[in-house]
Design a protein around this motif. Sequence first.
Motif, PDB file in Angstrom:
ATOM      1  N   ILE A  39      48.907  35.241  45.807  1.00 40.41           N
ATOM      2  CA  ILE A  39      48.610  35.920  44.544  1.00 40.41           C
ATOM      3  C   ILE A  39      49.320  35.156  43.422  1.00 40.41           C
ATOM      4  O   ILE A  39      50.537  34.947  43.489  1.00 40.41           O
ATOM      5  CB  ILE A  39      49.089  37.385  44.584  1.00 40.41           C
ATOM      6  N   GLU A  40      48.553  34.734  42.422  1.00 39.43           N
ATOM      7  CA  GLU A  40      49.129  33.885  41.371  1.00 39.43           C
ATOM      8  C   GLU A  40      48.761  34.397  39.986  1.00 39.43           C
ATOM      9  O   GLU A  40      47.643  34.874  39.780  1.00 39.43           O
ATOM     10  CB  GLU A  40      48.519  32.478  41.485  1.00 39.43           C
ATOM     11  N   LEU A 100      52.025  44.017  46.545  1.00 38.06           N
ATOM     12  CA  LEU A 100      52.430  42.908  45.683  1.00 38.06           C
ATOM     13  C   LEU A 100      51.351  42.598  44.647  1.00 38.06           C
ATOM     14  O   LEU A 100      51.652  42.264  43.503  1.00 38.06           O
ATOM     15  CB  LEU A 100      52.726  41.663  46.527  1.00 38.06           C
ATOM     16  N   GLY A 101      50.093  42.703  45.079  1.00 36.92           N
ATOM     17  CA  GLY A 101      48.980  42.438  44.166  1.00 36.92           C
ATOM     18  C   GLY A 101      48.949  43.441  43.029  1.00 36.92           C
ATOM     19  O   GLY A 101      48.763  43.083  41.866  1.00 36.92           O
ATOM     20  N   ARG A 102      49.165  44.702  43.361  1.00 33.98           N
ATOM     21  CA  ARG A 102      49.130  45.731  42.319  1.00 33.98           C
ATOM     22  C   ARG A 102      50.264  45.526  41.313  1.00 33.98           C
ATOM     23  O   ARG A 102      50.068  45.635  40.105  1.00 33.98           O
ATOM     24  CB  ARG A 102      49.229  47.125  42.942  1.00 33.98           C
ATOM     25  N   LYS A 103      51.413  45.163  41.841  1.00 34.26           N
ATOM     26  CA  LYS A 103      52.577  44.928  40.983  1.00 34.26           C
ATOM     27  C   LYS A 103      52.281  43.790  39.999  1.00 34.26           C
ATOM     28  O   LYS A 103      52.507  43.908  38.786  1.00 34.26           O
ATOM     29  CB  LYS A 103      53.765  44.562  41.876  1.00 34.26           C
ATOM     30  N   ALA A 139      40.258  44.292  46.171  1.00 36.63           N
ATOM     31  CA  ALA A 139      39.802  42.942  46.537  1.00 36.63           C
ATOM     32  C   ALA A 139      40.798  42.297  47.494  1.00 36.63           C
ATOM     33  O   ALA A 139      40.415  41.719  48.519  1.00 36.63           O
ATOM     34  CB  ALA A 139      39.622  42.091  45.293  1.00 36.63           C
ATOM     35  N   ILE A 140      42.085  42.422  47.178  1.00 38.76           N
ATOM     36  CA  ILE A 140      43.125  41.858  48.059  1.00 38.76           C
ATOM     37  C   ILE A 140      43.039  42.515  49.439  1.00 38.76           C
ATOM     38  O   ILE A 140      43.085  41.834  50.467  1.00 38.76           O
ATOM     39  CB  ILE A 140      44.538  42.071  47.451  1.00 38.76           C
ATOM     40  N   VAL A 167      44.677  36.773  36.992  1.00 38.71           N
ATOM     41  CA  VAL A 167      45.286  36.682  38.312  1.00 38.71           C
ATOM     42  C   VAL A 167      44.299  35.976  39.251  1.00 38.71           C
ATOM     43  O   VAL A 167      43.089  36.134  39.105  1.00 38.71           O
ATOM     44  CB  VAL A 167      45.661  38.084  38.851  1.00 38.71           C
ATOM     45  N   SER A 168      44.855  35.168  40.114  1.00 39.11           N
ATOM     46  CA  SER A 168      43.978  34.576  41.127  1.00 39.11           C
ATOM     47  C   SER A 168      44.505  34.962  42.509  1.00 39.11           C
ATOM     48  O   SER A 168      45.709  35.068  42.718  1.00 39.11           O
ATOM     49  CB  SER A 168      43.908  33.055  40.971  1.00 39.11           C
ATOM     50  N   ILE A 169      43.567  35.217  43.392  1.00 41.31           N
ATOM     51  CA  ILE A 169      43.931  35.582  44.761  1.00 41.31           C
ATOM     52  C   ILE A 169      43.263  34.572  45.689  1.00 41.31           C
ATOM     53  O   ILE A 169      42.050  34.359  45.602  1.00 41.31           O
ATOM     54  CB  ILE A 169      43.449  36.997  45.115  1.00 41.31           C
TER      55      ILE A 169
END
Lengths: 129, 331
Positions: free
Chosen positions: A61-62, A21-24, A42-43, A72-74
């Motif tokens: 993930i935002e 999801l983070g990569r997307k 990092a995620i 992006v913030s995680i």
Amino acid sequence: MAEKVTVEIVTELDIVTARKLGRKQAKQIGFNKVDQARITTAIGELAKNIFQYACEGKIIIERINKEGKKGVSITSIDQGPGIADVQKALEDGESYGAGLSSVKRLVDSMHIFSEEGKGTTVKVEKWLR
Amino acid sequence: MEQLKLDYKTILSNYIHNQNERNLYIGQNFIKRLIQKNVTPEEVISIHKQALEDIIEDLPEYTIHAYDFLIEVMVHFGLKLKEHQSLLMKQEELRIEMEVAAKIQNTLLETTIPNPEGLDIGMISVPLRKMNGDYVHFMHDHKRFLSIAVTDVVGKGVPAALCMSMVKYGLDTLEYANSNPSYVLEVLNQLIEKSVDDGMFVSMCYGRYDLEKDIFTWSSAGHEPPLYYHSRENAYYDLESKELLLGILPDVKYSQKDIKLNDNDFIILMTDGVTDFRNREEFDPRQYIKELALSCRHLNAQEMCDNIHKQLQVLHNYKLEDDFTIVIIKK
């Protein structure tokens, strides 16, 4: 894709889901391949920390915007043992902070809120250049 | 960064068209600029991939995937490499700290071998690691009495060394060379029992030598029994004692015994590191040391110590497995 996604980390498989999801998200925001890899790594590290040390927690993930910049913030939230000394955790990457000091190198900023015995919240941000 | 990418493309393109040494050399020099600009390994791969895509039309799909894979791997590799490097740095810091600690210990536990008239004393104490868990303490009031303590902390390294400092100060406080050995052990036992961790014990042989009467009075707390060589009888005696190690129970009473030394007699005090023949069951270690000492009894006490140490080193293939301490008193 939504502005914000949350992945509960319970099993090792959830680490892969969070990475996916983070990569997307990173791709959609417009990060290049290298930064996509960094964000995903990092995620992965944050999720692995939850899985190994806290047993349960979540990764949020935002998409973020500030002064016309996109990023992006995680955020990783867990109810694990917490970090007694954040500075030490960042300095030598011991105990909980196994990957924290290295995660810090992959992103633009990192904030850690932790209370011993109650849990840890780590928030990192990366901006599109 | 854009200029860097363009330049890399040119260099790579030149090399692809002509694989000569000059083009390779230019590529190597390019590294300096990458480092100046803080370019990470994964970025280098990304630059390379980009350049290749520009130079070669119709780059196969799988090649591009392979580069993406490599970028991904390198991000993680860089991460782990940094962690590994910081571990190594920490290890180096510890090593330096340890060296300082060992120096401090050496200064702290330094002891001068007394040189009284009519008695020859020699000593050797070699730690296995940096810090010594054995300790020899001499006291001589330059009058009638001289005392010797040979100590071994059960355990090695830093914890043993810390405990040893305390034993040393205990001995320093009992500053009279004429104290009774049994009394010294009783006081030290009390001190260690009170202040040291439950798992930490100390063995000690404490002897007092009366230079007027040539009487050696000794007391032992769980220590390797000293060897006494009686020259006239040409025989050895084990100075046995079945008393408790220091630090196990409070209020332990210790006994003491006397022996009179005649000319050419000698006593060997040692720690269990000397008799540790772990891998050589065919040997009786104490017998071996007796023979060794006998073979070199014509030497002075210090030379005897050095000689025994050297012989045992050879026997153990230069791999002694414990702190090693011998004291020889020779009449």
